[in-house]
Design a protein around this motif. Structure first.
Motif, PDB file in Angstrom:
ATOM      1  N   SER A 122       0.805  -1.192   0.126  1.00  0.00           N
ATOM      2  CA  SER A 122      -0.043  -0.146  -0.015  1.00  0.00           C
ATOM      3  C   SER A 122       0.944   1.018  -0.001  1.00  0.00           C
ATOM      4  O   SER A 122       0.333   2.340  -0.345  1.00  0.00           O
ATOM      5  N   ASP A 123       2.072   1.029   0.276  1.00  0.00           N
ATOM      6  CA  ASP A 123       3.136   2.337   0.356  1.00  0.00           C
ATOM      7  C   ASP A 123       3.987   2.174  -0.671  1.00  0.00           C
ATOM      8  O   ASP A 123       5.295   2.778  -0.777  1.00  0.00           O
ATOM      9  N   LEU A 124       3.783   1.659  -2.030  1.00  0.00           N
ATOM     10  CA  LEU A 124       4.643   1.581  -3.338  1.00  0.00           C
ATOM     11  C   LEU A 124       4.954   2.902  -3.635  1.00  0.00           C
ATOM     12  O   LEU A 124       4.012   3.819  -3.893  1.00  0.00           O
ATOM     13  N   PRO A 125       6.332   3.340  -3.889  1.00  0.00           N
ATOM     14  CA  PRO A 125       6.482   4.658  -4.357  1.00  0.00           C
ATOM     15  C   PRO A 125       5.667   4.892  -5.733  1.00  0.00           C
ATOM     16  O   PRO A 125       5.451   3.911  -6.551  1.00  0.00           O
ATOM     17  N   ALA A 126       5.658   5.823  -6.292  1.00  0.00           N
ATOM     18  CA  ALA A 126       5.097   6.499  -7.435  1.00  0.00           C
ATOM     19  C   ALA A 126       5.650   5.748  -8.646  1.00  0.00           C
ATOM     20  O   ALA A 126       4.939   5.628  -9.681  1.00  0.00           O
ATOM     21  N   ASP A 127       6.766   5.623  -8.467  1.00  0.00           N
ATOM     22  CA  ASP A 127       7.565   5.200  -9.926  1.00  0.00           C
ATOM     23  C   ASP A 127       7.550   3.796  -9.888  1.00  0.00           C
ATOM     24  O   ASP A 127       8.303   3.315 -10.882  1.00  0.00           O
ATOM     25  N   GLY A 128       6.710   2.938  -8.947  1.00  0.00           N
ATOM     26  CA  GLY A 128       6.615   1.518  -9.001  1.00  0.00           C
ATOM     27  C   GLY A 128       7.888   0.788  -8.215  1.00  0.00           C
ATOM     28  O   GLY A 128       7.657  -0.244  -8.063  1.00  0.00           O
ATOM     29  N   GLY A 129       8.820   1.311  -7.634  1.00  0.00           N
ATOM     30  CA  GLY A 129       9.767   0.920  -6.623  1.00  0.00           C
ATOM     31  C   GLY A 129      10.757   0.212  -7.409  1.00  0.00           C
ATOM     32  O   GLY A 129      10.855   0.479  -8.670  1.00  0.00           O
ATOM     33  N   THR A 130      11.763   0.059  -6.857  1.00  0.00           N
ATOM     34  CA  THR A 130      13.039  -0.660  -7.071  1.00  0.00           C
ATOM     35  C   THR A 130      13.381  -1.893  -6.659  1.00  0.00           C
ATOM     36  O   THR A 130      13.216  -1.850  -5.370  1.00  0.00           O
ATOM     37  N   ALA A 131      13.871  -2.838  -7.687  1.00  0.00           N
ATOM     38  CA  ALA A 131      14.419  -4.098  -6.922  1.00  0.00           C
ATOM     39  C   ALA A 131      15.754  -3.637  -6.099  1.00  0.00           C
ATOM     40  O   ALA A 131      16.661  -3.327  -6.523  1.00  0.00           O
ATOM     41  N   MET A 132      15.753  -4.254  -5.079  1.00  0.00           N
ATOM     42  CA  MET A 132      16.651  -3.906  -4.222  1.00  0.00           C
ATOM     43  C   MET A 132      17.163  -4.959  -3.161  1.00  0.00           C
ATOM     44  O   MET A 132      16.287  -5.700  -2.696  1.00  0.00           O
ATOM     45  N   LEU A 133      18.346  -5.286  -2.835  1.00  0.00           N
ATOM     46  CA  LEU A 133      18.829  -6.146  -1.848  1.00  0.00           C
ATOM     47  C   LEU A 133      18.423  -5.782  -0.568  1.00  0.00           C
ATOM     48  O   LEU A 133      18.036  -4.309  -0.290  1.00  0.00           O
ATOM     49  N   THR A 134      18.291  -6.448   0.327  1.00  0.00           N
ATOM     50  CA  THR A 134      18.079  -6.196   1.938  1.00  0.00           C
ATOM     51  C   THR A 134      19.219  -5.149   2.165  1.00  0.00           C
ATOM     52  O   THR A 134      20.206  -5.319   1.698  1.00  0.00           O
ATOM     53  N   LYS A 135      18.800  -4.298   3.237  1.00  0.00           N
ATOM     54  CA  LYS A 135      20.165  -3.603   3.791  1.00  0.00           C
ATOM     55  C   LYS A 135      21.212  -4.134   4.316  1.00  0.00           C
ATOM     56  O   LYS A 135      22.366  -4.069   3.860  1.00  0.00           O
ATOM     57  N   GLN A 136      20.836  -5.710   4.971  1.00  0.00           N
ATOM     58  CA  GLN A 136      22.083  -6.257   5.334  1.00  0.00           C
ATOM     59  C   GLN A 136      22.682  -6.890   4.087  1.00  0.00           C
ATOM     60  O   GLN A 136      23.940  -7.002   4.108  1.00  0.00           O
ATOM     61  N   ALA A 137      21.929  -7.479   3.235  1.00  0.00           N
ATOM     62  CA  ALA A 137      22.680  -7.984   2.038  1.00  0.00           C
ATOM     63  C   ALA A 137      23.440  -6.873   1.267  1.00  0.00           C
ATOM     64  O   ALA A 137      24.737  -7.249   0.740  1.00  0.00           O
ATOM     65  N   ARG A 138      22.981  -5.839   1.191  1.00  0.00           N
ATOM     66  CA  ARG A 138      23.782  -4.674   0.328  1.00  0.00           C
ATOM     67  C   ARG A 138      25.012  -4.462   1.177  1.00  0.00           C
ATOM     68  O   ARG A 138      26.277  -4.299   0.591  1.00  0.00           O
ATOM     69  N   ALA A 139      25.115  -4.304   2.412  1.00  0.00           N
ATOM     70  CA  ALA A 139      26.251  -4.152   3.214  1.00  0.00           C
ATOM     71  C   ALA A 139      27.280  -5.048   2.943  1.00  0.00           C
ATOM     72  O   ALA A 139      28.502  -4.843   3.052  1.00  0.00           O
ATOM     73  N   LYS A 140      26.851  -6.484   3.061  1.00  0.00           N
ATOM     74  CA  LYS A 140      27.712  -7.794   2.907  1.00  0.00           C
ATOM     75  C   LYS A 140      28.402  -7.312   1.486  1.00  0.00           C
ATOM     76  O   LYS A 140      29.495  -7.819   1.597  1.00  0.00           O
ATOM     77  N   LYS A 141      27.519  -7.350   0.491  1.00  0.00           N
ATOM     78  CA  LYS A 141      27.981  -7.040  -0.806  1.00  0.00           C
ATOM     79  C   LYS A 141      29.180  -5.894  -0.965  1.00  0.00           C
ATOM     80  O   LYS A 141      30.295  -6.138  -1.799  1.00  0.00           O
ATOM     81  N   GLU A 142      28.789  -4.784  -0.341  1.00  0.00           N
ATOM     82  CA  GLU A 142      29.848  -3.572  -0.324  1.00  0.00           C
ATOM     83  C   GLU A 142      31.120  -4.011   0.228  1.00  0.00           C
ATOM     84  O   GLU A 142      32.110  -3.780  -0.172  1.00  0.00           O
ATOM     85  N   ARG A 143      31.116  -4.742   1.263  1.00  0.00           N
ATOM     86  CA  ARG A 143      32.216  -5.181   2.020  1.00  0.00           C
ATOM     87  C   ARG A 143      33.161  -6.188   1.119  1.00  0.00           C
ATOM     88  O   ARG A 143      34.252  -6.181   1.174  1.00  0.00           O
TER      89      ARG A 143
END
Length: 175
Positions: A122-143
Motif C-alpha cells: 500500500s506504500d509503493l513509491p509512485a515510480d513503481g519501486g526498485t528491486a533492491m537487496l535487503t539492507k544487510q545483503a547490500r552491506a555484505k556485498k559492499e564489504r
C-alpha cells in the motif's frame, strides 16, 4: 519426513503464506527465517524441536508452488536469513515454479520481492519501486566489493621499469 512432520508443515504453510503476503504489503518488507518460524509455531500452537534448517526449506517450497498456482508473485523471496540474503533453497523453488537461468540469486530474489510489493504494498513509491537487496545483503556485498587493505597500500607500476612505485607516486629506481 515423518507423518507428524508432514502434518506440521501442512499446518504451518498457510500461516507462513499469510505472513509473507502481509509482509508484501509493506514496500521493502522481509521476514527472517526465525521470525517465520516463531510466527507459525505460535499461531498454530504446534511447536517442534527440529532444527529450523530441516523444515523451513520444504515449507517455503510449498509456499512457492502455492503462489505459482494462485498466480501470486513468488512470496518465498520475502523470507531471508539473518544476514538479509535468501537461502540456497530459493533457487530450488525458482526451478520448481518458473525455471529459467539464475545468474545472481540475491538479485533475482530482489526482483521477485519487487513483484510482491507491486501487487500487495500500500506504500509503493509512485515510480513503481526498485528491486533492491535487503539492507544487510547490500552491506555484505559492499564489504566484498571493496579492495582489501593491502591492495590500497600498494603504489602504481612504473611505466619505465615496471617496478612498483612507492605510495608517494615516485619510482625508487627511476625517479
Amino acid at each position: 519426513m515423518t507423518t507428524k512432520t508432514e502434518q506440521l508443515m501442512k499446518t504451518w504453510t498457510p500461516l507462513a503464506y499469510d505472513l509473507l503476503r502481509d509482509t508484501a504489503g509493506t514496500y521493502g518488507g522481509v521476514v527472517t527465517y526465525l521470525e517465520l518460524s516463531e510466527h507459525v509455531q505460535s499461531a498454530s500452537g504446534q511447536r517442534t524441536t527440529m532444527l529450523l534448517m530441516n523444515w523451513v526449506g520444504p515449507v517455503l517450497d510449498m509456499i512457492a508452488k502455492q503462489a505459482h498456482r494462485a498466480e501470486d508473485p513468488p512470496l518465498a523471496a520475502l523470507c531471508v536469513k539473518s544476514d538479509g540474503a535468501v537461502g540456497d533453497g530459493y533457487l530450488k523453488s525458482i526451478e520448481a515454479t518458473t525455471g529459467g537461468p539464475v545468474e545472481d540469486l540475491q538479485q533475482r530474489a530482489a526482483e521477485d520481492r519487487l513483484t510482491c510489493y507491486q501487487k500487495f504494498a500500500s506504500d509503493l513509491p509512485a515510480d513503481g519501486g526498485t528491486a533492491m537487496l535487503t539492507k544487510q545483503a547490500r552491506a555484505k556485498k559492499e564489504r566484498v566489493v571493496r579492495k582489501p587493505v593491502a591492495e590500497k597500500l600498494q603504489g602504481d607500476i612504473c611505466p619505465t621499469c615496471f617496478m612498483q612505485k612507492s605510495l608517494t607516486g615516485l619510482c625508487n629506481n627511476c625517479d
